[in-house]
Design a protein around this motif. Structure first.
Motif, short mmCIF file in Angstrom:
data_model
loop_
_atom_site.label_atom_id
_atom_site.label_comp_id
_atom_site.label_asym_id
_atom_site.label_seq_id
_atom_site.Cartn_x
_atom_site.Cartn_y
_atom_site.Cartn_z
N ASN A 136 0.86 -1.18 0.00
CA ASN A 136 0.00 0.00 0.00
C ASN A 136 0.91 1.24 0.00
OD1 ASN A 136 -1.70 2.14 0.52
ND2 ASN A 136 -2.76 1.17 2.21
N ALA A 187 0.28 3.74 2.96
CA ALA A 187 0.23 3.26 4.34
C ALA A 187 1.00 4.20 5.27
CB ALA A 187 0.81 1.85 4.43
N ALA A 202 -2.25 -0.12 8.66
CA ALA A 202 -1.63 1.19 8.50
C ALA A 202 -2.26 1.98 7.36
CB ALA A 202 -0.13 1.05 8.26
N GLY A 203 -3.28 1.40 6.72
CA GLY A 203 -3.98 2.08 5.65
C GLY A 203 -5.34 2.55 6.10
N HIS A 237 -8.49 3.61 0.73
CA HIS A 237 -7.52 2.95 -0.16
C HIS A 237 -8.16 1.74 -0.85
CE1 HIS A 237 -4.25 4.69 2.73
NE2 HIS A 237 -4.79 5.62 1.95
N ASP A 258 1.23 -2.64 6.02
CA ASP A 258 1.51 -1.75 4.88
C ASP A 258 1.11 -2.36 3.54
OD1 ASP A 258 3.44 -3.73 4.75
OD2 ASP A 258 5.09 -2.35 4.35
#
Length: 193
Positions: free
Chosen positions: A39, A42, A89-90, A94, A160
């Motif tokens: 990502n 992230a 972490a996103g 997204h 991530d």
């Protein structure tokens, strides 16, 4: 624009012969392809994420081709759906970036697919599972093809990463008898009926 960093691809195929009723000679095939990618957003808020959809288009088409081949070819596909699991972490937004690249990839591959591709998304940790909804490729109101397939990967998505999914089926649910619009009654005018 960020480049796609692919860690792995997970393909799955089910052959369903019965759901407690009579055994069929021709099983329903239900399959999924899951791409585990980094990502690029992230760990931070990025206001302009839309350009990443362009980067995802080739991945979507490759995934659609691989999945259709796993199920015997694009001409056998009658149902589809898509989804995304975003690592911790996103953010949920997204996952929304997968809507157009994933959906249009399948519709382009299948040709006359008129129905919108149903979808789902969520943020989750490693091992998160996702139920991806499925409808008929030409008419969303065809009840016999209302289905879903659970997708996931034991070591993804990492914080991530994104896990991007496509799902296809070759026909109606086994033992369908719920009534409503049948596949042979599709008018093909609006993607609904």
């Amino acid at each position: 624009m960020p480049k796609i960093r692919l860690r792995k691809v997970v393909l799955s195929r089910e052959e369903i012969f019965h759901e407690g009723g009579p055994v069929t000679d021709q099983p329903l095939l239900r399959g999924s392809v899951l791409a585990i990618i980094e990502n690029p957003f992230a760990g931070r808020y990025e206001p302009d994420i839309q350009p990443f959809m362009e980067d995802l288009k080739p991945l979507g088409l490759d995934m659609a081709r691989r999945l259709a081949a796993l199920l015997g070819g694009a001409d056998r596909i009658e149902g589809y759906g898509k989804g995304a699991i975003i690592g911790a972490a996103g953010e949920l937004e997204h996952g929304a970036l997968w809507h157009a690249p994933g959906g249009y990839a399948m519709r382009d591959l299948l040709g006359e697919a008129n129905a919108i591709v149903p979808s789902t998304k969520k943020v989750g940790g490693v091992g998160t599972r996702l139920d991806v909804p499925v409808t008929h490729i030409n008419a969303s109101y065809v009840r016999s093809h209302f289905d879903s397939m659970e997708v996931g990967c034991n070591d993804a998505p990492r914080a991530d990463e994104m896990a991007l999914a496509l799902v296809m089926t070759t026909g109606p649910r086994i033992h369908n008898r719920s009534g409503g619009l049948e596949a042979d009654q599709i008018e093909g005018k609006d993607g609904l009926r």
